[in-house]
Every structure is written in structure tokens, then in C-alpha cells.
Scaffold this active site. Structure first.
Site, short mmCIF file in Angstrom:
data_model
loop_
_atom_site.label_atom_id
_atom_site.label_comp_id
_atom_site.label_asym_id
_atom_site.label_seq_id
_atom_site.Cartn_x
_atom_site.Cartn_y
_atom_site.Cartn_z
N GLY A 59 38.23 65.30 4.90
CA GLY A 59 37.53 65.26 3.62
C GLY A 59 38.19 66.20 2.63
N ALA A 60 38.05 65.88 1.35
CA ALA A 60 38.64 66.70 0.30
C ALA A 60 37.69 66.82 -0.88
CB ALA A 60 39.97 66.11 -0.13
N GLY A 61 36.38 66.72 -0.61
CA GLY A 61 35.37 66.87 -1.65
C GLY A 61 34.94 68.33 -1.76
N ASN A 105 27.26 77.61 -5.02
CA ASN A 105 25.98 77.25 -4.37
C ASN A 105 24.98 78.39 -4.43
OD1 ASN A 105 26.89 79.04 -2.41
ND2 ASN A 105 26.14 77.78 -0.71
N THR A 150 22.41 72.81 -4.89
CA THR A 150 22.97 71.81 -3.99
C THR A 150 23.31 70.53 -4.76
OG1 THR A 150 22.66 70.72 -1.85
CG2 THR A 150 20.68 70.99 -3.19
N LYS A 196 26.62 71.57 -7.98
CA LYS A 196 27.45 72.74 -7.65
C LYS A 196 28.58 72.97 -8.67
CE LYS A 196 26.66 72.75 -2.65
NZ LYS A 196 27.27 72.73 -1.31
N SER A 235 14.96 69.45 1.50
CA SER A 235 15.64 70.74 1.68
C SER A 235 14.92 71.65 2.67
CB SER A 235 15.74 71.47 0.34
OG SER A 235 16.30 72.75 0.54
N LYS A 236 15.71 72.24 3.57
CA LYS A 236 15.16 73.19 4.54
C LYS A 236 15.25 74.62 4.01
CE LYS A 236 16.68 70.42 8.54
NZ LYS A 236 15.39 69.77 8.84
P1 NDP Z 1 31.76 64.90 -1.88
O1 NDP Z 1 31.07 63.71 -2.44
O2 NDP Z 1 32.28 65.94 -2.80
O3 NDP Z 1 33.02 64.41 -0.98
C1 NDP Z 1 32.86 63.36 -0.07
C2 NDP Z 1 34.08 63.29 0.84
O4 NDP Z 1 33.80 62.36 1.89
C3 NDP Z 1 35.36 62.83 0.16
O5 NDP Z 1 36.45 63.48 0.75
C4 NDP Z 1 35.38 61.32 0.48
O6 NDP Z 1 36.70 60.77 0.53
C5 NDP Z 1 34.81 61.34 1.88
N1 NDP Z 1 34.18 60.08 2.29
C6 NDP Z 1 33.00 59.57 1.83
N2 NDP Z 1 32.73 58.41 2.47
C7 NDP Z 1 33.76 58.17 3.31
C8 NDP Z 1 34.05 57.13 4.25
N3 NDP Z 1 33.23 56.09 4.42
N4 NDP Z 1 35.19 57.23 4.96
C9 NDP Z 1 36.03 58.27 4.80
N5 NDP Z 1 35.82 59.29 3.94
C10 NDP Z 1 34.69 59.24 3.20
O7 NDP Z 1 30.73 65.51 -0.82
P2 NDP Z 1 30.66 67.02 -0.31
O8 NDP Z 1 32.06 67.45 -0.05
O9 NDP Z 1 29.82 67.83 -1.22
O10 NDP Z 1 29.83 66.90 1.07
C11 NDP Z 1 30.39 66.32 2.22
C12 NDP Z 1 29.40 66.39 3.36
O11 NDP Z 1 29.20 67.74 3.79
C13 NDP Z 1 28.01 65.86 2.99
O12 NDP Z 1 27.61 64.98 4.00
C14 NDP Z 1 27.12 67.08 2.96
O13 NDP Z 1 25.81 66.77 3.39
C15 NDP Z 1 27.82 68.01 3.96
N6 NDP Z 1 27.58 69.43 3.70
C16 NDP Z 1 26.96 70.18 4.66
C17 NDP Z 1 26.73 71.53 4.47
C18 NDP Z 1 26.04 72.33 5.53
O14 NDP Z 1 25.61 73.45 5.24
N7 NDP Z 1 25.93 71.83 6.74
C19 NDP Z 1 27.13 72.21 3.23
C20 NDP Z 1 27.81 71.34 2.28
C21 NDP Z 1 28.00 70.00 2.53
P3 NDP Z 1 37.41 60.13 -0.79
O15 NDP Z 1 38.07 61.28 -1.50
O16 NDP Z 1 38.38 59.17 -0.22
O17 NDP Z 1 36.32 59.48 -1.60
#
Ligand code: NDP
Length: 279
Positions: free
Chosen positions: A130-132, A90, A65, A69, A15-16
């Protein structure tokens, strides 16, 4: 007495945030301490309570993080509107027996886009991949900037559709645009001015099956992952897009949390430059 803050995660060694908040504190003359705490995956609540009860100065807040969350969202006794919309927290503030949950990720992204990259989301066609949790956290702040459209595309199409529907129905959000939710296959032939990668695909080096048409001329491609070149960044660059990584978002979400806690907004440009030099 020095006010205490911490970031909780698992893993957390990378972590930074302690460095960023130490730079903010120095710049603004705030007397705070900020540490990184590794919580067991089944022990976040206990670790948070131990931190709050520890001696050495009043515990005033925490960042949270991966993977805590959603648990932080549930632990909060009150939540801001942007935390409610994100379904994830967060930033926690400890105030007179209450734990207030906030989400600064979306504000961080929007500030990075507008202030650091000169990319105003207003009027732009935006594609969010993405939808996470990360995607969920940025949808409302992006919609409030009045883009021309916001399309959410995800590997699992149903998740994108569900998320888009949820935001389209948001009460009290007088938005002229409605988000649309599709799978990657639905992107064929569509073009966008801003493409944001909120998937974690870049962490494993996975290639997203994106048609090159998504990158319109003068497109900005934003990768939330930082600290490495990802296949998404390579593809966007090859398609002629201007590419940015997520380090600016990281610094800006931290600045927003610092503002929430201390009422002082730190300047971020120098801090971002220091982190880039050290990368
Ligand atoms: P989640 O685990 O909640 O969601 C992951 C998402 O990525 C889902 O939509 C998943 O799709 C998709 N995914 C994972 N692997 C693949 C693949 N191989 N191909 C296609 N889609 C894929 O993670 P978060 O939403 O919490 O985080 C996402 C990214 O954002 C992370 O890398 C994190 O480091 C970054 N992040 C950066 C921040 C910043 O300040 N710069 C802040 C917060 C997050 P599916 O639904 O199909 O599984």
C-alpha cells in the site's frame, strides 16, 4: 474543569477511540472527557472550531480519522517531524492559540510490533503493501528501527515508486537502508520477514495478487485492518506466517496520543485485552 478531547471522522459511529481513552483516563487518574464527532465531509474545520469554542471545559486536543487526516495536516499551525514525513495528522493539540499536528500511527505500529508481538523490525526484510495515508505514516518510524530493507509495493506502481523515492531522499535521516518501491508483480521470487498490509483491500474482501514466496519462514504478517479476517490474513496463515491484525496498532497509536496530550503513558495490554473480549 475537565479537559475535553474528541475524535473527528466520517463515518465515526464505529470508532473505538472514546472507549480506549476512557479506559486510559481511568487507569491513569486523568480528568478528561473524550467524544466522537461526526463532521460533514466538507465541514471538518468548522466542526473542529465549534468543538474548540464550546463551553464545558477547555478543549485540549483531538484525534482525526478518515477522511480528514490531510485536512488536519493543513489546518495545523505547527507540525511534528513525524507528521511532516507522513503528510497527514491524526493527533491535534491546542496550545495557547497554536494547533500542533502530530501523527502517532507509525509509533503505534512499531510499539505493537515490538512490545505486544515480540517482532523487532531491526534487521528484518520488511514488505509494506500500500502507498496511501496509512503506509505513508509508518515508513519513517519503520526506517528509524533499522530494518535490513523496506520495500513498498502498491497496486498502482507509480505511487509506490514516488513514495519510496521521497523517503529515500529524506534530509537528516541517516539510514543505512533505502526503501524500494514496486508494483505487486515485482514481488515474484522475493521473500520478507515482516509483511505489513497497509492497503484497504481487506475492507472490501479483495484478494491481493501476492506470490506466496513473500512470506519467508517464520514471517510475521501484519494486517492493519481489524475486527475481521481478511483474505490477506488467510493467505499469510496458509503460507505458515504468524498473523496479527491492526487492533494493537489502534490501541498503541491512541496511547501515544494520550502521552502527547497528558505526559503520562498508559499501559495498553489490559485495554487491548478488554477490546478483544468485546470484539
Ligand atoms: P488510502 O485510501 O489512503 O489508501 C488505500 C491503499 O490501499 C492504496 O495504496 C490503494 O492502492 C490500496 N488498495 C485499495 N484497494 C485495493 C485493492 N483492491 N487491491 C490492492 N490495493 C488496494 O487508505 P489508508 O492508507 O488511510 O488506510 C489503509 C488501511 O489501513 C485502511 O483499511 C485503514 O482502516 C487501515 N488503518 C488502520 C489503522 C490502525 O490503527 N489499525 C490506522 C490507519 C489505517 P492504489 O494506490 O493502487 O489505489
Amino acid at each position: 474543569m475537565t479537559d475535553r478531547y474528541a475524535v473527528f471522522g466520517n463515518p465515526i459511529g464505529h470508532s473505538k477511540s472514546p472507549r480506549i481513552h476512557a479506559l486510559f483516563a481511568k487507569q491513569t487518574g486523568q480528568d478528561i472527557s473524550y467524544e466522537a464527532i461526526l463532521a460533514p465531509t466538507d465541514g471538518f474545520a468548522a466542526a473542529l472550531h465549534a468543538f474548540a469554542a464550546a463551553k464545558g471545559g477547555p478543549a485540549k486536543g483531538a484525534n482525526v480519522t478518515v477522511p480528514f487526516k490531510e485536512e488536519a495536516f493543513r489546518l495545523a499551525t505547527r507540525r511534528t517531524a513525524r507528521a511532516e514525513a507522513a503528510g497527514a495528522v491524526n493527533t491535534l493539540s491546542f496550545e495557547a492559540g497554536a494547533i500542533i499536528g502530530d501523527n502517532t500511527d507509525g509509533a503505534g505500529l512499531v510499539r505493537d510490533l515490538k512490545n505486544n508481538l515480540g517482532c523487532d523490525p531491526a534487521g528484518r526484510r520488511i514488505l509494506l503493501l500500500g502507498a496511501g495515508g496509512a503506509a505513508r505514516g509508518v515508513i519513517l518510524p519503520l526506517l528509524l528501527e533499522n530494518p535490513a530493507e523496506l520495500v513498498v509495493a502498491n497496486r498502482t506502481e507509480e505511487t509506490a515508486a514516488r513514495l519510496a523515492l521521497e523517503f529515500a531522499r529524506l534530509p537528516g535521516c541517516a539510514l543505512s537502508v533505502k526503501p524500494d518501491g514496486i508494483g505487486f508483480a515485482g514481488l515474484t521470487g522475493r521473500a520478507f520477514d515482516l509483511v505489513i498490509n497497509a492497503t484497504s483491500a481487506g475492507l472490501s474482501g479483495a484478494v491481493l495478487p501476492l506470490p506466496t514466496s513473500v512470506f519467508a519462514p517464520r514471517c510475521v504478517a501484519y494486517e492493519m485492518v481489524y475486527g475481521r479476517a481478511t483474505p490477506f490474513m488467510d493467505q499469510a496463515q496458509a503460507a505458515g506466517a504468524r498473523v496479527a491484525d491492526g487492533l494493537g496498532m489502534l490501541v498503541e497509536q491512541a496511547a501515544e496520543a494520550f502521552f502527547v496530550w497528558r505526559g503520562v503513558r498508559p499501559r495498553t495490554a489490559r485495554v487491548l485485552a478488554v477490546l478483544r473480549e468485546q470484539a
